[in-house]
Design a protein around this motif. Structure first.
Motif, short mmCIF file in Angstrom:
data_model
loop_
_atom_site.label_atom_id
_atom_site.label_comp_id
_atom_site.label_asym_id
_atom_site.label_seq_id
_atom_site.Cartn_x
_atom_site.Cartn_y
_atom_site.Cartn_z
N ARG A 28 0.88 -1.19 0.00
CA ARG A 28 0.00 0.00 0.00
C ARG A 28 0.90 1.23 0.00
N VAL A 29 0.70 2.06 -0.99
CA VAL A 29 1.60 3.20 -1.20
C VAL A 29 0.94 4.48 -0.67
N PRO A 30 1.74 5.47 -0.28
CA PRO A 30 1.16 6.75 0.13
C PRO A 30 0.54 7.45 -1.08
N ARG A 31 -0.39 8.33 -0.81
CA ARG A 31 -1.09 9.03 -1.90
C ARG A 31 -0.11 9.81 -2.78
N GLU A 32 0.99 10.26 -2.18
CA GLU A 32 1.97 11.02 -2.96
C GLU A 32 2.59 10.17 -4.08
N PHE A 33 2.66 8.86 -3.87
CA PHE A 33 3.22 8.00 -4.92
C PHE A 33 2.27 7.97 -6.12
N GLU A 34 0.98 7.84 -5.87
CA GLU A 34 0.01 7.85 -6.96
C GLU A 34 0.06 9.18 -7.70
N SER A 35 0.24 10.26 -6.97
CA SER A 35 0.35 11.58 -7.60
C SER A 35 1.61 11.67 -8.46
N LEU A 36 2.71 11.05 -7.99
CA LEU A 36 3.95 11.04 -8.75
C LEU A 36 3.78 10.28 -10.06
N VAL A 37 3.10 9.15 -10.02
CA VAL A 37 2.85 8.38 -11.23
C VAL A 37 2.05 9.21 -12.23
N THR A 38 1.02 9.89 -11.75
CA THR A 38 0.19 10.71 -12.62
C THR A 38 0.98 11.86 -13.23
N ALA A 39 1.86 12.47 -12.43
CA ALA A 39 2.66 13.59 -12.94
C ALA A 39 3.64 13.12 -14.02
N LEU A 40 4.21 11.92 -13.84
CA LEU A 40 5.19 11.42 -14.81
C LEU A 40 4.53 10.81 -16.04
N GLU A 41 3.35 10.26 -15.86
CA GLU A 41 2.63 9.62 -16.96
C GLU A 41 1.14 9.96 -16.84
N PRO A 42 0.73 11.13 -17.33
CA PRO A 42 -0.65 11.61 -17.12
C PRO A 42 -1.72 10.69 -17.69
N THR A 43 -1.38 9.84 -18.66
CA THR A 43 -2.40 8.98 -19.26
C THR A 43 -2.80 7.82 -18.35
#
Length: 304
Positions: free
Chosen positions: A280-295
């Protein structure tokens, strides 16, 4: 400084093993390894690999193995620093790591160093019902450096956009499972015997899991040094939880310790429990994925 080879260099592959007995003095061994500094980088790299492979096959005592590995580690880090200054800048390419014919020599060096540390760790634990106080320091050293050099193997693959090195993830998973089973690590709790040098095996493991997962999700070319540093911070808030009770949930990140691979995101629902953990990852990790790969819009299991 690594330069042309000196004529009196001992080629580890040219004669009998020097590791057959514990009689080799530590001073003589250190002096011989120091000679690698007078070699060109290619010969020093190859020679250290052969030294480490020879040591791993040896039957020396755990105490002697520990002392020799400490000497060899200094030489390995000197070679690694020289390799870093010579490493070409990677040209960004899209997609996952691409195949390579085999381990690079740099990866092979780190792999055999890690294998020796794992060998030492298991030797130190053999025949002991608990952790003897006299062995704590050498065990800590073996664990810390096994993580360190397994991590270097993985980071080499990311820098070069190569396939994950065979066996690296499996060795990493097995190391962490071993520490949990031996009671050296209590998930989300205090470490029993590895805390006096401020090294946390759980955080180290979770950081490498996050690095592997992010490389799989967005491509290794997007993992710059500042991103890797950030993942080290996020690892402290990530959690490893048992898969029991999570059957039917969506967006779980599976750490399958029986497989030689990094964590994977299962978009669909989990059908059955498995050997390993859910990350289970912190919410900031999910945000990082979205920032690096918006699709990418997959929901992930967020840490509680």
């Amino acid at each position: 400084m690594y330069h042309s080879a000196c004529p009196d260099w001992h080629d580890p592959g040219s004669g009998a093993s020097v590791y057959g007995a514990d009689s080799l003095s530590s001073a003589a061994f250190a002096e011989r390894i120091e000679r690698f500094r007078s070699l060109d980088l290619s010969r020093a790299l190859t020679g250290l690999i052969l030294e480490l492979e020879d040591l791993q096959r040896s039957t020396v005592s755990a105490e002697t193995r520990y002392a020799m590995l400490r000497v060899l580690k200094r030489a390995v880090l000197h070679v690694a620093a020289a390799l870093t200054t010579m490493r070409p800048v990677r040209c960004p390419t899209a997609g996952s790591p691409t195949p390579g014919p085999a381990l690079s020599l740099e990866q092979r060096l780190y792999a055999v160093m890690a294998s020796n540390c794992l060998h030492l760790l298991h030797e130190l634990g053999r025949g002991h019902t608990g952790y003897a106080d006299s062995l704590v320091q050498s065990r800590q050293w073996a664990v810390r450096n096994a993580f360190r050099f397994l991590g270097r193997q993985i980071l080499c693959a990311i820098r070069a956009s190569r396939l994950w090195p065979a066996g690296a993830w499996q060795s990493l998973h097995e190391l962490f499972v071993y520490l949990v089973m031996r009671g050296s690590v209590r998930l989300h709790g205090d470490s029993l015997v590895l805390s006096d040098d401020a090294f946390d095996p759980e955080s180290a493991y979770k950081q490498l899991l996050l690095i592997g997962l992010l490389a799989e999700l967005v491509g290794p070319e997007r993992l710059q040094s500042d991103t890797l540093t950030r993942l080290g911070v996020l690892a402290k808030d990530a959690r490893l939880v048992e898969s029991d009770g999570l059957v039917g949930e969506f967006g779980l990140i599976l750490v399958e310790v029986s497989h030689d691979r990094p964590p994977r995101l299962r978009v669909g629902s989990l059908d059955d429990p498995f050997r390993g953990w859910v990350l289970r990852v912190p919410r900031e990790f999910e945000s990082l994925v979205t920032a690096l790969e918006p699709t990418r819009r997959h929901r992930m299991a967020i840490a509680a």
